[in-house]
Scaffold this motif. Structure first.
Motif, PDB file in Angstrom:
ATOM      1  N   TYR A   1      -3.499 -10.643  -2.203  1.00 11.98           N
ATOM      2  CA  TYR A   1      -3.336  -9.182  -1.920  1.00 11.98           C
ATOM      3  C   TYR A   1      -3.465  -9.142  -0.380  1.00 11.98           C
ATOM      4  N   LEU A   2      -4.301  -9.621   0.463  1.00  9.09           N
ATOM      5  CA  LEU A   2      -4.136  -9.890   1.912  1.00  9.09           C
ATOM      6  C   LEU A   2      -2.867 -10.055   2.362  1.00  9.09           C
ATOM      7  N   LEU A   3      -2.329 -11.250   1.703  1.00 12.47           N
ATOM      8  CA  LEU A   3      -0.872 -11.649   2.505  1.00 12.47           C
ATOM      9  C   LEU A   3       0.125 -10.652   2.172  1.00 12.47           C
TER      10      LEU A   3
ATOM     11  N   LEU B   1      -2.676   0.494  -1.186  1.00 13.86           N
ATOM     12  CA  LEU B   1      -3.518  -0.780  -1.083  1.00 13.86           C
ATOM     13  C   LEU B   1      -4.716  -0.899  -0.242  1.00 13.86           C
ATOM     14  N   VAL B   2      -4.746  -0.062   0.771  1.00 16.18           N
ATOM     15  CA  VAL B   2      -6.009   0.107   1.521  1.00 16.18           C
ATOM     16  C   VAL B   2      -6.906   1.075   0.733  1.00 16.18           C
TER      17      VAL B   2
ATOM     18  N   ALA C   1       3.375   4.627   2.176  1.00 16.11           N
ATOM     19  CA  ALA C   1       2.662   5.150   1.236  1.00 16.11           C
ATOM     20  C   ALA C   1       1.936   3.751   0.445  1.00 16.11           C
ATOM     21  N   LEU C   2       2.734   2.986  -0.051  1.00 19.07           N
ATOM     22  CA  LEU C   2       2.456   1.742  -0.807  1.00 19.07           C
ATOM     23  C   LEU C   2       1.155   1.014   0.224  1.00 19.07           C
ATOM     24  N   LEU C   3       1.153   0.740   1.384  1.00 22.36           N
ATOM     25  CA  LEU C   3       0.256   0.382   2.174  1.00 22.36           C
ATOM     26  C   LEU C   3      -1.249   1.361   2.013  1.00 22.36           C
TER      27      LEU C   3
END
Length: 497
Positions: A63-65, A164-165, A159-161
């Protein structure tokens, strides 16, 4: 971008075990049952995080990568896009006829007038336009359109970021729990971990952080079609927040009850059976226990356990071998078979099997409250004392057992299955999803293309004042560009923007 796609694919694969194996955050009872069914495999799955996939270090690392890869992909593209918007459109190439689309026109007037007309036509069609004069007396018009495609692409990725946040912070600071709430003032619920049937707190949430509210189910109304299909459900509850006055609120399946820092969703309902047991010493106990539906007609199964009965009044001691348990099936509308024929209570009856002995509640092993301990039955510590067939009881009827004890079917109450949740980043995820949809539409609908015009002084024997050459270059696949290019050239030729 290739790395981000690979990581996104890996994330999808990593989520597969979360669908195959029971997850402790969703149903801890199923995890216990899986341990019992697979005693050798379950410990290995526990070490690998198979029962807590979405909280495991390896899932979080992917997820973080993915998050890092998206940032590394989007930020340089954003800088390039800003740079492209700031610089002028490049000048026309020398050989416009080598472009995918080209045309040549003879016009009256000077090259400056022809260039001005072409620029006006392009600006009217929302092209970024740059007019240049050259030393040989020619004029060029450079134009470009379709930057919204890259803008939409960047919108989608940012928006995807944001999503995820939002998901990450929602997992850290959110919480949720499920509760079966039986109707009646004596069956109230207050928001504490001990009163949930199952609950999950985010890593940054403590039990003391839960909002202060209490609920009582005052009324539950269910409507059905003639076929038994559900038509409408609504629950009326009494709500107390922060020790304030009681408020009467109503909510339905698609309209949750919204409280301060909590949303209460109605996700199901059923019937709770009220049974009164009279032991051999004349003492009575009354319990109201939910029975869980097993089909669409609300044939429901459950168990009522009476561990603290048959206490000798002389010694005030409990004989563990005289505990009572009743397991069976409740039918809202009795038909000819062993299942209900309609979900409403048109002809209710309950079919019970009585067990006497040690219920196994004192050993400390967690078990289901909706079924008896099958291990106790298998070892003979809990024996069937009602015979081969379940005993049928209608509301108000009493069943006398072999030792003189009695069980009365007092009645039923409706219950509502509630999912109580709080996600502090819900708005962030919603905004991110909306912006992502807008960005995707812009990205799919935008087409990057360039158009150039070159106006040259005509030769002396041509009989016209200006030779106008045009060329077009689609930067992306755009089937309609040929028609657009022809329309632009025609408008520039006719001098009609």
């Amino acid at each position: 971008m290739r790395t981000a796609l690979v990581l996104l694919f890996l994330l999808a694969i990593a989520a597969i075990p979360g669908s195959i194996f029971p997850q402790r955050a969703v149903d801890s009872q199923r995890v216990t049952e899986y341990y019992a069914a697979h005693p050798q495999l379950a410990p290995w799955l526990e070490r690998l995080g198979g029962f807590e996939v979405y909280a495991s270090p390896w899932f979080a690392s992917i997820y973080l990568l993915l998050f890092t890869s998206l940032i590394g992909c989007v930020v340089p593209r954003l800088l390039d896009h800003i740079r492209a918007l700031r610089i002028a459109v490049p000048d026309a190439p020398k050989r416009l006829e080598r472009l995918p689309l080209s045309a040549t026109k003879d016009l009256a007037g000077t090259p400056a007038e022809a260039a001005a007309t072409a620029a006006q036509v392009l600006r009217k069609h929302r092209f970024r336009t740059k007019v240049r004069e050259h030393e040989d007396g020619s004029w060029t018009v450079s134009a470009e359109k379709g930057y919204l495609k890259e803008t939409g692409n960047l919108f989608f990725h940012f928006a995807l970021l944001a999503v995820l946040v939002g998901v990450g912070f929602g997992h850290w600071y959110g919480w949720h729990g499920n509760r079966i709430l039986v109707a009646g003032a004596d069956q109230g619920f207050c928001n504490s971990l001990a009163q949930y049937d199952d609950s999950t707190l985010g890593p940054r949430v403590d039990a003391a952080d839960l909002p202060n509210f209490c609920l009582t189910l005052d009324k539950f109304v269910a409507g059905y079609q003639d076929t038994g299909q559900p038509k409408a459900f609504s629950a009326t509850v009494g709500v107390t927040q922060n020790d304030g006055p009681v408020e009467t609120r109503e909510f339905t399946v698609n309209d949750p009850l919204r409280l301060h820092h909590a949303n209460v969703h109605l996700i199901g309902h059923g019937y709770a059976v009220t049974l009164r047991f009279t032991d051999r010493y004349g003492e009575t106990q009354t319990k109201t226990v939910p029975f869980l539906p097993v089909d669409g007609m609300f044939t429901s199964e459950g168990v009522a356990q009476f561990p603290d009965v048959n206490i000798d009044p002389k010694t005030d001691k409990r004989d563990a071998t005289l505990q009572m348990g009743f397991e069976g099936r409740y039918l809202p509308t009795v038909g000819t078979g062993a299942t209900s024929t309609f979900p409403a209570e048109n002809a209710p009856a309950i079919f019970l099997t009585a067990y006497r002995g040690d219920l196994g509640l004192d050993v400390g092993t967690p078990g289901s409250v909706y079924s008896l301990d099958q291990g106790q039955i298998a070892t003979g510590d809990l024996k069937n004392v009602s015979g081969a067939r379940p005993h049928e009881l209608k509301i108000g009827e009493t069943w006398t057992l072999d030792d003189g004890t009695k069980l009365e079917f007092v009645g039923t109450r409706p219950y509502a299955t509630l999912a109580i949740r709080y996600d502090p980043t819900q708005s962030t995820i919603l905004i991110g999803a909306v912006l992502g949809l807008i960005g995707l539409m812009l990205s799919l609908g935008g087409h990057r293309r360039r158009v150039w015009f070159r106006a040259l002084p005509a030769s002396a024997d041509s009989g016209s004042g200006t030779l106008l050459a045009a060329g077009g270059l689609p930067r992306t696949d755009y089937p309609g560009f040929a028609d657009e290019f022809t329309a632009l050239v025609t408008a520039a030729e006719e001098g009609n923007p």
